[in-house]
Scaffold this motif. Structure first.
Motif, PDB file in Angstrom:
ATOM      1  N   ASN A 186       0.849  -1.183   0.000  1.00 18.89           N
ATOM      2  CA  ASN A 186       0.000   0.000   0.000  1.00 18.89           C
ATOM      3  C   ASN A 186       0.890   1.242   0.000  1.00 18.89           C
ATOM      4  OD1 ASN A 186      -2.737   1.398   0.575  1.00 18.89           O
ATOM      5  ND2 ASN A 186      -1.398   2.218   2.176  1.00 18.89           N
ATOM      6  N   GLU A 187       0.748   2.056  -1.024  1.00 18.95           N
ATOM      7  CA  GLU A 187       1.366   3.381  -1.104  1.00 18.95           C
ATOM      8  C   GLU A 187       2.860   3.400  -0.773  1.00 18.95           C
ATOM      9  OE1 GLU A 187      -0.885   6.041   1.344  1.00 18.95           O
ATOM     10  OE2 GLU A 187      -2.714   5.803   0.184  1.00 18.95           O
ATOM     11  N   PRO A 188       3.692   2.720  -1.532  1.00 20.04           N
ATOM     12  CA  PRO A 188       5.119   2.705  -1.201  1.00 20.04           C
ATOM     13  C   PRO A 188       5.773   4.084  -1.221  1.00 20.04           C
ATOM     14  CG  PRO A 188       4.707   1.665  -3.342  1.00 20.04           C
ATOM     15  CD  PRO A 188       3.385   1.849  -2.692  1.00 20.04           C
ATOM     16  N   THR A 189       5.344   4.985  -2.118  1.00 23.00           N
ATOM     17  CA  THR A 189       5.971   6.306  -2.156  1.00 23.00           C
ATOM     18  C   THR A 189       5.534   7.175  -0.976  1.00 23.00           C
ATOM     19  OG1 THR A 189       4.249   7.148  -3.638  1.00 23.00           O
ATOM     20  CG2 THR A 189       6.259   6.291  -4.653  1.00 23.00           C
ATOM     21  N   CYS A 190       4.297   7.038  -0.549  1.00 21.25           N
ATOM     22  CA  CYS A 190       3.811   7.785   0.611  1.00 21.25           C
ATOM     23  C   CYS A 190       4.562   7.357   1.871  1.00 21.25           C
ATOM     24  CB  CYS A 190       2.311   7.566   0.781  1.00 21.25           C
ATOM     25  SG  CYS A 190       1.612   8.367   2.236  1.00 21.25           S
ATOM     26  N   ALA A 191       4.700   6.041   2.065  1.00 18.69           N
ATOM     27  CA  ALA A 191       5.427   5.531   3.230  1.00 18.69           C
ATOM     28  C   ALA A 191       6.869   6.007   3.216  1.00 18.69           C
ATOM     29  CB  ALA A 191       5.364   4.009   3.246  1.00 18.69           C
ATOM     30  N   MET A 192       7.467   6.037   2.029  1.00 14.25           N
ATOM     31  CA  MET A 192       8.842   6.516   1.900  1.00 14.25           C
ATOM     32  C   MET A 192       8.960   7.974   2.307  1.00 14.25           C
ATOM     33  SD  MET A 192      10.407   8.805  -0.377  1.00 14.25           S
ATOM     34  CE  MET A 192       9.384   8.687  -1.824  1.00 14.25           C
ATOM     35  N   PHE A 193       8.079   8.807   1.763  1.00 19.25           N
ATOM     36  CA  PHE A 193       8.196  10.244   1.996  1.00 19.25           C
ATOM     37  C   PHE A 193       7.998  10.583   3.472  1.00 19.25           C
ATOM     38  CE2 PHE A 193       6.927  14.661   2.059  1.00 19.25           C
ATOM     39  CZ  PHE A 193       7.838  15.241   1.196  1.00 19.25           C
ATOM     40  N   LEU A 194       6.995   9.984   4.080  1.00 22.73           N
ATOM     41  CA  LEU A 194       6.700  10.307   5.475  1.00 22.73           C
ATOM     42  C   LEU A 194       7.662   9.640   6.452  1.00 22.73           C
ATOM     43  CD1 LEU A 194       2.803  10.178   5.339  1.00 22.73           C
ATOM     44  CD2 LEU A 194       4.277  12.182   5.302  1.00 22.73           C
ATOM     45  N   GLY A 195       8.285   8.555   6.038  1.00 24.62           N
ATOM     46  CA  GLY A 195       9.201   7.845   6.931  1.00 24.62           C
ATOM     47  C   GLY A 195      10.648   8.262   6.813  1.00 24.62           C
ATOM     48  N   TRP A 196      11.060   8.741   5.597  1.00 30.83           N
ATOM     49  CA  TRP A 196      12.474   9.036   5.385  1.00 30.83           C
ATOM     50  C   TRP A 196      12.750  10.488   4.976  1.00 30.83           C
ATOM     51  CZ3 TRP A 196      10.535   4.232   5.057  1.00 30.83           C
ATOM     52  CH2 TRP A 196      11.291   3.187   5.602  1.00 30.83           C
ATOM     53  N   ILE A 197      11.702  11.247   4.633  1.00 30.17           N
ATOM     54  CA  ILE A 197      11.899  12.650   4.267  1.00 30.17           C
ATOM     55  C   ILE A 197      11.406  13.579   5.377  1.00 30.17           C
ATOM     56  CG2 ILE A 197      11.446  14.445   2.557  1.00 30.17           C
ATOM     57  CD1 ILE A 197      13.118  12.131   1.476  1.00 30.17           C
ATOM     58  N   THR A 198      10.192  13.332   5.870  1.00 31.44           N
ATOM     59  CA  THR A 198       9.639  14.206   6.920  1.00 31.44           C
ATOM     60  C   THR A 198       9.790  13.636   8.326  1.00 31.44           C
ATOM     61  OG1 THR A 198       7.401  13.257   6.869  1.00 31.44           O
ATOM     62  CG2 THR A 198       7.908  15.007   5.274  1.00 31.44           C
ATOM     63  N   GLY A 199      10.023  12.335   8.454  1.00 31.53           N
ATOM     64  CA  GLY A 199      10.182  11.729   9.767  1.00 31.53           C
ATOM     65  C   GLY A 199       8.905  11.541  10.551  1.00 31.53           C
ATOM     66  N   MET A 200       7.745  11.638   9.905  1.00 32.81           N
ATOM     67  CA  MET A 200       6.472  11.534  10.614  1.00 32.81           C
ATOM     68  C   MET A 200       5.969  10.101  10.725  1.00 32.81           C
ATOM     69  SD  MET A 200       4.730  14.907   8.899  1.00 32.81           S
ATOM     70  CE  MET A 200       3.285  14.997   9.941  1.00 32.81           C
ATOM     71  N   HIS A 201       6.539   9.181   9.948  1.00 36.20           N
ATOM     72  CA  HIS A 201       6.248   7.745  10.031  1.00 36.20           C
ATOM     73  C   HIS A 201       7.543   7.021  10.393  1.00 36.20           C
ATOM     74  CE1 HIS A 201       2.296   7.391   7.469  1.00 36.20           C
ATOM     75  NE2 HIS A 201       2.277   8.443   8.266  1.00 36.20           N
ATOM     76  N   PRO A 202       7.444   5.793  10.870  1.00 33.21           N
ATOM     77  CA  PRO A 202       8.677   5.055  11.132  1.00 33.21           C
ATOM     78  C   PRO A 202       9.455   4.820   9.836  1.00 33.21           C
ATOM     79  CG  PRO A 202       6.751   3.604  11.347  1.00 33.21           C
ATOM     80  CD  PRO A 202       6.241   5.008  11.213  1.00 33.21           C
ATOM     81  N   PRO A 203      10.778   4.844   9.903  1.00 32.48           N
ATOM     82  CA  PRO A 203      11.618   4.902  11.113  1.00 32.48           C
ATOM     83  C   PRO A 203      11.895   6.299  11.630  1.00 32.48           C
ATOM     84  CG  PRO A 203      13.005   4.608   9.204  1.00 32.48           C
ATOM     85  CD  PRO A 203      11.597   4.607   8.690  1.00 32.48           C
ATOM     86  N   GLY A 204      11.227   7.308  11.109  1.00 28.67           N
ATOM     87  CA  GLY A 204      11.369   8.653  11.640  1.00 28.67           C
ATOM     88  C   GLY A 204      12.607   9.388  11.178  1.00 28.67           C
ATOM     89  N   LYS A 205      13.095   9.099   9.989  1.00 29.51           N
ATOM     90  CA  LYS A 205      14.290   9.775   9.482  1.00 29.51           C
ATOM     91  C   LYS A 205      13.890  11.016   8.683  1.00 29.51           C
ATOM     92  CE  LYS A 205      17.081   5.579   9.461  1.00 29.51           C
ATOM     93  NZ  LYS A 205      17.999   4.689   8.702  1.00 29.51           N
ATOM     94  N   ILE A 206      14.731  12.037   8.750  1.00 26.46           N
ATOM     95  CA  ILE A 206      14.420  13.315   8.122  1.00 26.46           C
ATOM     96  C   ILE A 206      15.452  13.633   7.040  1.00 26.46           C
ATOM     97  CG2 ILE A 206      14.121  15.793   8.529  1.00 26.46           C
ATOM     98  CD1 ILE A 206      13.252  15.093  11.380  1.00 26.46           C
ATOM     99  N   LEU A 207      14.942  13.898   5.838  1.00 24.76           N
ATOM    100  CA  LEU A 207      15.763  14.249   4.683  1.00 24.76           C
ATOM    101  C   LEU A 207      16.830  13.202   4.377  1.00 24.76           C
ATOM    102  CD1 LEU A 207      16.192  18.110   5.205  1.00 24.76           C
ATOM    103  CD2 LEU A 207      14.585  16.916   3.695  1.00 24.76           C
ATOM    104  N   ALA A 208      16.497  11.943   4.613  1.00 20.58           N
ATOM    105  CA  ALA A 208      17.387  10.835   4.231  1.00 20.58           C
ATOM    106  C   ALA A 208      17.079  10.478   2.782  1.00 20.58           C
ATOM    107  CB  ALA A 208      17.192   9.651   5.159  1.00 20.58           C
ATOM    108  N   CYS A 209      17.373  11.392   1.863  1.00 25.13           N
ATOM    109  CA  CYS A 209      16.883  11.317   0.495  1.00 25.13           C
ATOM    110  C   CYS A 209      17.425  10.107  -0.268  1.00 25.13           C
ATOM    111  CB  CYS A 209      17.228  12.599  -0.244  1.00 25.13           C
ATOM    112  SG  CYS A 209      16.470  14.079   0.470  1.00 25.13           S
ATOM    113  N   ILE A 210      18.685   9.785  -0.069  1.00 26.88           N
ATOM    114  CA  ILE A 210      19.265   8.663  -0.802  1.00 26.88           C
ATOM    115  C   ILE A 210      18.708   7.338  -0.285  1.00 26.88           C
ATOM    116  CG2 ILE A 210      21.418   7.432  -1.271  1.00 26.88           C
ATOM    117  CD1 ILE A 210      22.811  10.184  -1.241  1.00 26.88           C
ATOM    118  N   THR A 211      18.637   7.197   1.044  1.00 30.50           N
ATOM    119  CA  THR A 211      18.066   5.974   1.621  1.00 30.50           C
ATOM    120  C   THR A 211      16.604   5.828   1.223  1.00 30.50           C
ATOM    121  OG1 THR A 211      19.567   6.192   3.497  1.00 30.50           O
ATOM    122  CG2 THR A 211      17.710   4.691   3.757  1.00 30.50           C
TER     123      THR A 211
END
Length: 505
Positions: A186-211
């Motif tokens: 379900n929504e792989p790009t949404c999970a990516m953006f909120l989890g690795w760009i904004t940190g609002m979803h797990p794992p809570g990383k912020i601006l980890a653009c390459i990962t």
């Protein structure tokens, strides 16, 4: 309608376009839920995320800053234990389909350990759906997975794809004889953006653009490997395996000289999250990940060209408008929802027509509105239903509409503050599963729309050709006329859930 020679029927929707659909194929009218959002659990990455308050551990408000007073771990609608009630509520709303998540963390809470009580509970849920004549549609990964998988690095590491494939095969082994429709993610790009760009979803990383790019790429690779593994099983050929994407676009508004930064951000949001990345991949099998300032960073081509996929799920809510100073906005004449985006039905039509380029059946796997006042729910449902019918009339192979969601639930980082449900529920116990006035518009549509796919297509095409989109009564009358014509040409009608369905002799 004529036979295609392989046991399926060729349906002409009135536009001249021929669709292949099985005899008596059903148009899915359903609701969608995530079991974790309704019931929580003990062993998932999301449960651990809430308990840890990450990434804001250092701040006193922690996760409550986003989720409000209650969390799903404290109080919840509890579909897990109240499934019989909820399946009955779905049936009363006119549903013939029900999308739900099969929670990996419930089935395999520890690596290699299968919880047979959880397996039995899912079978009981499927029993209830079967008794109500409701078709299940299962998602294997709806943002959550076991904490042990997270501890291994989750989808950040390519070597962990094998664990997801093993989970997919286990789910098919346990439930494949009872569930035809499956979505890998379900929504792989949404999970990516909120989890690795904004940190609002797990794992809570912020601006980890390459990962973040690696995570999306590995999920798409996992989809392909799981699809192929499922198809190799004894029952794999009888199963329909798809992928669900959050289709959203971002638009910057304001004075031309001031909106440059917002437009730059909107362009990247459209690429990462919205539609560009997945659209290219679905058409060609080519995944390309770009990062601001650094340019292209990752590239992968599926060896078979276009990725394997039996159907495509469109999760559509709106398009996002931001001002030059990055404030959520809406254009003149639009109605803002509680989620800070407007009701925008044209975007649903555009998403369906774009997705139709993939050449596979489309299901609207989620759409809905956060509307605490319940003043705009009926308007949203009416506009979006009409947009779907217009897309069908224009040739989009849309085969289902799932409303998000059945009962107000825990909306991830927004907690219980966003109320999408057809049925109202409050965490303080003041309201429990009361049908909202605005939700009655969906009930009327579901009762009026034909369950027979060919009848729905023909009715939509005829009404749009005549220059008007139907209200509920018009659609019902058109459906009955089409079904009468089909029956008169030698097809036997049968009844299911109060709607005529057509089966070829």
């Amino acid at each position: 309608m004529g036979s295609s020679g392989d046991g399926s029927l060729a349906s002409n929707d009135g536009t001249g376009k021929q669709f292949l659909c099985s005899k008596g194929e059903v148009f899915h009218k359903g609701v969608a839920i995530s079991m974790w959002q309704n019931s929580g659990d003990d062993d998932s990455n999301w449960t651990n995320f809430i308990k840890s308050n990450f990434p804001f551990k250092a701040l006193p408000f922690g996760f409550k800053r986003f989720s409000g007073k209650h969390s799903v771990l404290q109080t919840c609608p509890d579909t897990w234990n109240r499934y019989e009630e909820d399946v009955e509520l779905a049936a009363k709303a006119g549903c013939n389909a029900f999308r739900l998540s099969i929670e990996w963390a419930r089935i395999e809470p520890r690596k290699g350990e299968i919880d047979m009580d959880a397996v039995a509970r899912y079978h009981a849920i499927l029993d209830s759906m079967e008794a109500a004549g409701i078709e299940p549609n299962a998602t294997l990964h709806h943002f959550t997975h076991p904490q042990w998988f997270e501890d291994l690095g989750g989808f950040e590491k390519a070597e962990n794809i094998q664990h997801f494939v093993a989970w997919s095969l286990k789910a098919i082994e346990l439930f494949g004889s009872r569930i035809t429709f499956w979505a890998t993610f379900n929504e792989p790009t949404c999970a990516m953006f909120l989890g690795w760009i904004t940190g609002m979803h797990p794992p809570g990383k912020i601006l980890a653009c390459i990962t973040a790019g690696k995570v999306v790429m590995h999920k798409l690779q996992a989809h392909c490997e799981a699809y192929e593994a499922i198809k190799r099983t004894a029952i794999g050929k009888s199963l329909q395996v798809g992928l669900v994407h959050h289709h959203i676009t971002f638009l910057a508004t304001g004075p031309r000289l001031l909106r440059g930064l917002a437009a730059y951000a909107a362009d990247w949001m459209n690429y990462w999250w919205g539609y560009e990345l997945i659209h290219q991949w679905m058409l060609t099998g080519k995944f390309t990940w770009k990062v601001p300032l650094l340019g292209q960073w990752l590239e992968w081509q599926h060896p078979g060209g276009k990725p394997p996929c039996d159907w495509f799920g469109v999760n559509y809510y709106s398009r996002s408008v931001v001002t030059w100073y990055m404030k959520p906005w809406c254009l003149p004449g639009e109605v803002m929802t509680d989620m800070y985006y407007p009701i925008y039905a044209d975007g649903l039509y555009e998403a369906l027509m774009q997705s139709n380029q993939y050449g596979i059946p489309i299901y609207i796997t989620e759409t809905g509105i956060a509307d605490k006042s319940d003043k705009n729910r009926a308007t949203m449902i009416d506009k979006y239903m009409r947009a779907m019918l217009r897309a069908i009339a224009d040739g989009a192979d849309v085969r289902g509409f799932y409303y998000w969601t059945l009962v107000d639930n825990f909306e991830w980082n927004a907690g219980y503050l966003m109320e999408f449900g057809l049925y109202a529920w409050q965490p303080d116990g003041s309201v429990d599963r009361k049908l909202k006035e605005g939700a009655k518009a969906l009930v009327r549509f579901f009762k009026a729309l034909p369950s027979n796919l060919s009848a729905l297509r023909a009715a939509a095409a005829r009404l749009v050709k005549e220059g008007e989109l139907p209200d509920h009564e018009q659609m019902h009358a058109e459906a009955e006329e089409v079904l009468h014509d089909l029956t008169a040409r030698g097809h036997k009608g049968r009844r299911r859930h109060g709607h005529a369905m057509v089966a070829a002799t």
